[in-house]
Design a protein around this motif. Structure first.
Motif, mmCIF file in Angstrom:
data_model
loop_
_atom_site.group_PDB
_atom_site.id
_atom_site.type_symbol
_atom_site.label_atom_id
_atom_site.label_comp_id
_atom_site.label_asym_id
_atom_site.label_seq_id
_atom_site.Cartn_x
_atom_site.Cartn_y
_atom_site.Cartn_z
ATOM 1 N N ASN A 1 0.985 -1.101 0.100
ATOM 2 C CA ASN A 1 0.113 0.174 -0.126
ATOM 3 C C ASN A 1 0.887 1.393 -0.057
ATOM 4 O O ASN A 1 2.007 1.148 0.147
ATOM 5 C CB ASN A 1 -1.029 -0.054 1.196
ATOM 6 C CG ASN A 1 -1.711 -1.139 1.117
ATOM 7 O OD1 ASN A 1 -2.552 -1.740 0.465
ATOM 8 N ND2 ASN A 1 -2.013 -1.567 2.318
ATOM 9 N N SER A 2 0.188 2.334 -0.367
ATOM 10 C CA SER A 2 1.014 3.635 -0.461
ATOM 11 C C SER A 2 2.386 3.382 -0.996
ATOM 12 O O SER A 2 3.242 4.172 -0.683
ATOM 13 C CB SER A 2 1.097 4.314 0.911
ATOM 14 O OG SER A 2 0.046 4.498 1.867
ATOM 15 N N LEU A 3 2.144 2.900 -2.267
ATOM 16 C CA LEU A 3 3.137 2.802 -2.947
ATOM 17 C C LEU A 3 4.163 3.933 -3.499
ATOM 18 O O LEU A 3 3.410 5.158 -3.662
ATOM 19 C CB LEU A 3 2.973 1.774 -4.402
ATOM 20 C CG LEU A 3 2.950 0.333 -4.054
ATOM 21 C CD1 LEU A 3 2.098 -0.323 -4.921
ATOM 22 C CD2 LEU A 3 4.263 -0.327 -3.541
ATOM 23 N N LYS A 4 5.364 4.112 -3.622
ATOM 24 C CA LYS A 4 6.297 5.120 -4.024
ATOM 25 C C LYS A 4 7.075 4.731 -5.211
ATOM 26 O O LYS A 4 7.398 3.490 -5.575
ATOM 27 C CB LYS A 4 7.065 5.322 -2.843
ATOM 28 C CG LYS A 4 6.291 5.765 -1.465
ATOM 29 C CD LYS A 4 7.280 6.081 -0.520
ATOM 30 C CE LYS A 4 6.650 6.505 1.250
ATOM 31 N NZ LYS A 4 7.542 6.376 2.112
ATOM 32 N N PRO A 5 7.530 5.810 -6.018
ATOM 33 C CA PRO A 5 8.402 5.447 -7.178
ATOM 34 C C PRO A 5 9.695 4.523 -6.717
ATOM 35 O O PRO A 5 10.121 3.760 -7.511
ATOM 36 C CB PRO A 5 8.692 6.869 -7.669
ATOM 37 C CG PRO A 5 7.577 7.762 -7.152
ATOM 38 C CD PRO A 5 7.238 7.163 -5.883
ATOM 39 N N GLU A 6 10.137 4.840 -5.523
ATOM 40 C CA GLU A 6 11.286 4.136 -4.991
ATOM 41 C C GLU A 6 10.987 2.701 -4.794
ATOM 42 O O GLU A 6 12.073 1.949 -4.673
ATOM 43 C CB GLU A 6 11.913 4.964 -4.082
ATOM 44 C CG GLU A 6 11.045 4.929 -2.576
ATOM 45 C CD GLU A 6 10.688 6.502 -2.728
ATOM 46 O OE1 GLU A 6 10.042 6.929 -3.747
ATOM 47 O OE2 GLU A 6 10.581 7.056 -1.753
ATOM 48 N N ASP A 7 9.698 2.310 -4.805
ATOM 49 C CA ASP A 7 9.341 0.810 -4.786
ATOM 50 C C ASP A 7 9.621 0.044 -5.871
ATOM 51 O O ASP A 7 9.387 -1.168 -6.037
ATOM 52 C CB ASP A 7 8.144 0.835 -4.043
ATOM 53 C CG ASP A 7 7.799 1.043 -2.629
ATOM 54 O OD1 ASP A 7 6.871 2.076 -2.425
ATOM 55 O OD2 ASP A 7 8.869 0.855 -1.938
ATOM 56 N N THR A 8 9.804 0.833 -6.898
ATOM 57 C CA THR A 8 9.892 0.339 -8.244
ATOM 58 C C THR A 8 11.059 -0.869 -8.409
ATOM 59 O O THR A 8 12.140 -0.461 -8.059
ATOM 60 C CB THR A 8 10.104 1.324 -9.446
ATOM 61 O OG1 THR A 8 8.706 1.972 -9.693
ATOM 62 C CG2 THR A 8 10.458 0.471 -10.812
ATOM 63 N N ALA A 9 10.953 -2.012 -8.817
ATOM 64 C CA ALA A 9 11.814 -2.875 -8.796
ATOM 65 C C ALA A 9 11.223 -4.393 -9.171
ATOM 66 O O ALA A 9 9.785 -4.358 -9.542
ATOM 67 C CB ALA A 9 12.244 -3.347 -7.527
ATOM 68 N N VAL A 10 12.078 -5.214 -9.724
ATOM 69 C CA VAL A 10 11.557 -6.771 -9.735
ATOM 70 C C VAL A 10 11.516 -7.370 -8.712
ATOM 71 O O VAL A 10 12.426 -7.314 -7.636
ATOM 72 C CB VAL A 10 12.549 -7.467 -10.715
ATOM 73 C CG1 VAL A 10 11.932 -8.939 -10.869
ATOM 74 C CG2 VAL A 10 12.671 -6.885 -11.983
ATOM 75 N N TYR A 11 10.152 -7.745 -8.231
ATOM 76 C CA TYR A 11 10.093 -8.567 -6.787
ATOM 77 C C TYR A 11 10.195 -9.971 -7.036
ATOM 78 O O TYR A 11 9.497 -10.589 -7.731
ATOM 79 C CB TYR A 11 8.890 -8.091 -6.407
ATOM 80 C CG TYR A 11 8.635 -6.822 -5.790
ATOM 81 C CD1 TYR A 11 8.689 -5.422 -6.501
ATOM 82 C CD2 TYR A 11 8.821 -6.628 -4.284
ATOM 83 C CE1 TYR A 11 8.894 -4.452 -6.118
ATOM 84 C CE2 TYR A 11 8.670 -5.237 -3.733
ATOM 85 C CZ TYR A 11 9.039 -4.176 -4.645
ATOM 86 O OH TYR A 11 8.595 -2.698 -4.081
#
Length: 122
Positions: A84-94
């Motif tokens: 939740n409350s995702l941020k651009p810095e959460d962008t990645a391959v998970y």
């Protein structure tokens, strides 16, 4: 042997939510601790969250505490990561990972999924 398949990634705007799923093959899923890791371009793979085999213990990267929740359903051989409350810095391959030992260290995990892309736009 455990085979892991992630799903649920995608493109979302900042402040939005995604739920990742990781489904495991085999009848021994409930014996394994599960972890979520992520890798952004040009960066090393980093720990995000982990959950013990019964789900009694969880651990999170400091920057996702209060925003991400890891959970598991052993009857469905599936672990989830609610983001939740995702941020651009959460962008990645998970990536999800499994091992008999509960750990926040990627080196401690023997089984890995193929990864799912999460992109957060600003």
């Amino acid at each position: 042997q455990v085979q892991l398949v992630e799903s649920g990634g995608g493109l979302v705007q900042a402040g939005g939510s995604l739920r990742l799923s990781c489904t495991a093959s085999g009848r021994t899923f409930s014996m394994y601790a599960m972890g979520w890791f992520r890798q952004a371009p040009g960066k090393e793979r980093a720990f995000v969250a982990a959950i013990s085999w019964r789900g009694y213990n969880t651990n999170y990267l400091d920057t996702v505490k209060g925003r991400f929740t890891i959970s598991r359903d052993n009857a469905k051989n599936t672990v989830y990561l609610q983001m939740n409350s995702l941020k651009p810095e959460d962008t990645a391959v998970y990536y999800c990972a499994a091992d008999l030992n509960y750990s926040d260290d990627a080196k401690g995990y023997n089984y890995w999924g193929q990864g799912t892309q999460v992109t957060v736009s600003s």
